[in-house]
Design an enzyme around this catalytic site. Structure first.
Site, PDB file in Angstrom:
ATOM      1  N   ARG A   1      12.857   5.340  12.686  1.00  0.00           N
ATOM      2  CA  ARG A   1      11.671   6.185  12.548  1.00  0.00           C
ATOM      3  C   ARG A   1      10.750   6.005  13.775  1.00  0.00           C
ATOM      4  O   ARG A   1      11.241   5.792  14.872  1.00  0.00           O
ATOM      5  CB  ARG A   1      10.974   5.843  11.229  1.00  0.00           C
ATOM      6  CG  ARG A   1      11.871   6.100  10.008  1.00  0.00           C
ATOM      7  CD  ARG A   1      11.145   5.792   8.714  1.00  0.00           C
ATOM      8  NE  ARG A   1       9.981   6.653   8.558  1.00  0.00           N
ATOM      9  CZ  ARG A   1       9.016   6.428   7.645  1.00  0.00           C
ATOM     10  NH1 ARG A   1       9.116   5.396   6.820  1.00  0.00           N
ATOM     11  NH2 ARG A   1       7.998   7.246   7.548  1.00  0.00           N
TER      12      ARG A   1
ATOM     13  N   TYR B   1      10.618   9.766   1.496  1.00  0.00           N
ATOM     14  CA  TYR B   1      10.680   8.676   0.508  1.00  0.00           C
ATOM     15  C   TYR B   1      11.391   9.031  -0.795  1.00  0.00           C
ATOM     16  O   TYR B   1      11.597   8.165  -1.642  1.00  0.00           O
ATOM     17  CB  TYR B   1       9.257   8.168   0.214  1.00  0.00           C
ATOM     18  CG  TYR B   1       8.621   7.494   1.404  1.00  0.00           C
ATOM     19  CD1 TYR B   1       9.082   6.259   1.845  1.00  0.00           C
ATOM     20  CD2 TYR B   1       7.598   8.112   2.120  1.00  0.00           C
ATOM     21  CE1 TYR B   1       8.521   5.646   2.954  1.00  0.00           C
ATOM     22  CE2 TYR B   1       7.035   7.501   3.231  1.00  0.00           C
ATOM     23  CZ  TYR B   1       7.498   6.266   3.646  1.00  0.00           C
ATOM     24  OH  TYR B   1       6.952   5.654   4.745  1.00  0.00           O
TER      25      TYR B   1
ATOM     26  N   ARG C   1       4.982  11.376  -2.584  1.00  0.00           N
ATOM     27  CA  ARG C   1       4.532  11.079  -1.225  1.00  0.00           C
ATOM     28  C   ARG C   1       5.639  11.424  -0.234  1.00  0.00           C
ATOM     29  O   ARG C   1       6.724  10.827  -0.293  1.00  0.00           O
ATOM     30  CB  ARG C   1       4.243   9.581  -1.142  1.00  0.00           C
ATOM     31  CG  ARG C   1       4.081   9.052   0.258  1.00  0.00           C
ATOM     32  CD  ARG C   1       4.200   7.525   0.301  1.00  0.00           C
ATOM     33  NE  ARG C   1       3.854   7.038   1.615  1.00  0.00           N
ATOM     34  CZ  ARG C   1       4.141   5.819   2.048  1.00  0.00           C
ATOM     35  NH1 ARG C   1       4.775   4.960   1.262  1.00  0.00           N
ATOM     36  NH2 ARG C   1       3.799   5.452   3.253  1.00  0.00           N
TER      37      ARG C   1
ATOM     38  N   GLU D   1      12.622  -9.228   1.734  1.00  0.00           N
ATOM     39  CA  GLU D   1      11.808  -8.064   2.110  1.00  0.00           C
ATOM     40  C   GLU D   1      12.664  -6.809   2.023  1.00  0.00           C
ATOM     41  O   GLU D   1      13.829  -6.823   2.460  1.00  0.00           O
ATOM     42  CB  GLU D   1      11.299  -8.242   3.540  1.00  0.00           C
ATOM     43  CG  GLU D   1      10.537  -7.030   4.078  1.00  0.00           C
ATOM     44  CD  GLU D   1       9.885  -7.300   5.424  1.00  0.00           C
ATOM     45  OE1 GLU D   1       9.745  -8.486   5.813  1.00  0.00           O
ATOM     46  OE2 GLU D   1       9.499  -6.312   6.084  1.00  0.00           O
TER      47      GLU D   1
ATOM     48  N   ASN E   1       8.086  -5.340  -0.831  1.00  0.00           N
ATOM     49  CA  ASN E   1       8.028  -4.230   0.116  1.00  0.00           C
ATOM     50  C   ASN E   1       6.586  -4.193   0.603  1.00  0.00           C
ATOM     51  O   ASN E   1       5.714  -3.698  -0.104  1.00  0.00           O
ATOM     52  CB  ASN E   1       8.406  -2.899  -0.544  1.00  0.00           C
ATOM     53  CG  ASN E   1       8.387  -1.755   0.468  1.00  0.00           C
ATOM     54  OD1 ASN E   1       7.882  -1.904   1.589  1.00  0.00           O
ATOM     55  ND2 ASN E   1       8.927  -0.608   0.063  1.00  0.00           N
TER      56      ASN E   1
ATOM     57  N   HIS F   1      12.704  -2.346   2.400  1.00  0.00           N
ATOM     58  CA  HIS F   1      12.086  -1.078   2.775  1.00  0.00           C
ATOM     59  C   HIS F   1      12.994   0.044   2.308  1.00  0.00           C
ATOM     60  O   HIS F   1      14.221  -0.046   2.456  1.00  0.00           O
ATOM     61  CB  HIS F   1      11.885  -0.983   4.292  1.00  0.00           C
ATOM     62  CG  HIS F   1      10.913  -1.990   4.809  1.00  0.00           C
ATOM     63  ND1 HIS F   1       9.556  -1.805   4.723  1.00  0.00           N
ATOM     64  CD2 HIS F   1      11.103  -3.205   5.367  1.00  0.00           C
ATOM     65  CE1 HIS F   1       8.945  -2.871   5.226  1.00  0.00           C
ATOM     66  NE2 HIS F   1       9.862  -3.742   5.622  1.00  0.00           N
TER      67      HIS F   1
ATOM     68  N   ALA G   1       3.258  -0.593   5.056  1.00  0.00           N
ATOM     69  CA  ALA G   1       2.840  -0.658   6.462  1.00  0.00           C
ATOM     70  C   ALA G   1       2.362  -2.046   6.872  1.00  0.00           C
ATOM     71  O   ALA G   1       2.373  -2.381   8.069  1.00  0.00           O
ATOM     72  CB  ALA G   1       1.746   0.373   6.725  1.00  0.00           C
TER      73      ALA G   1
ATOM     74  N   PRO H   1       0.795  -1.220   0.000  1.00  0.00           N
ATOM     75  CA  PRO H   1       0.000   0.000   0.000  1.00  0.00           C
ATOM     76  C   PRO H   1       0.833   1.278   0.000  1.00  0.00           C
ATOM     77  O   PRO H   1       1.880   1.333   0.658  1.00  0.00           O
ATOM     78  CB  PRO H   1      -0.792  -0.084   1.319  1.00  0.00           C
ATOM     79  CG  PRO H   1      -0.642  -1.455   1.815  1.00  0.00           C
ATOM     80  CD  PRO H   1       0.471  -2.116   1.117  1.00  0.00           C
ATOM     81  N   ASN H   2       0.358   2.250  -0.721  1.00  0.00           N
ATOM     82  CA  ASN H   2       0.909   3.622  -0.778  1.00  0.00           C
ATOM     83  C   ASN H   2       2.200   3.757  -1.588  1.00  0.00           C
ATOM     84  O   ASN H   2       2.666   4.877  -1.823  1.00  0.00           O
ATOM     85  CB  ASN H   2       1.116   4.213   0.636  1.00  0.00           C
ATOM     86  CG  ASN H   2      -0.192   4.343   1.387  1.00  0.00           C
ATOM     87  OD1 ASN H   2      -1.136   4.937   0.877  1.00  0.00           O
ATOM     88  ND2 ASN H   2      -0.283   3.761   2.563  1.00  0.00           N
TER      89      ASN H   2
END
Ligand code: DQA
Length: 150
Positions: free
Chosen positions: A111, A23, A18, A102, A75, A104, A78, A10-11
């Site tokens: 964060r 990012y 964004r 995986e 990825n 990111h 969230a 998502p996103n």
């Protein structure tokens, strides 16, 4: 040529516009183009898909397995922090012998507190986090090394 599935959660379709301070300015299309190019160099055909829902991601993982993909680069966005359904799907693929990497873009450990918990990570072969788009490219190189060996 071996085929691998890339799943963006998502996103990630918003990359490039964004929260650019977090990012960056690279779009998802740019990342997918480089993954396709790098894949050819590594002898991998890359099928990339962006999905916004948990169920869609679970289904795409099942499809990757059913269609005989050699591995998965994901990825989860969230979903990485709370989706036990994605985690279980990853575990199923891994148990069937598919390597899963995986990635990111950001350093999730530096964060907000909630991002430090990656429920998906234990079900993957390994993770690359914190290098921007390079996380994906390093992740694909790792996957190329794992394909056919795990
Ligand atoms: C992300 C990190 C996640 O915490 C966040 O929810 C994302 C992107 C990353 O690539 O840095 O959507 O997965």
């Amino acid at each position: 040529m071996r085929r691998v599935t890339v799943i963006h959660g998502p996103n990630l379709n918003l990359l490039g516009r964004r929260e650019v301070a977090v990012y960056g300015l690279t779009s998802l299309a740019d990342i997918d183009a480089e993954l396709a190019r790098l894949g050819r160099e590594l002898g991998l055909e890359v099928n990339a898909v962006q999905l916004s829902g948990e169920g869609e991601v679970v289904r795409a993982l099942h499809e990757a397995w059913d269609s005989g993909a050699a591995g998965v680069l994901i990825n989860p966005g969230a979903l990485a922090h709370y989706s036990y359904a994605v985690r279980d799907a990853l575990a199923a693929l891994r148990a069937a012998g598919l390597p899963v990497v995986e990635v990111h873009l950001t350093n999730v450990h530096a964060r907000e507190e909630f991002r430090r918990n990656l429920v998906t990570a234990p079900a993957t072969s390994g993770q690359v986090t914190g290098f921007g788009p390079l996380s994906y490219y390093l992740g694909l190189r790792a996957l190329a090394g794992l394909v056919g060996r795990e």
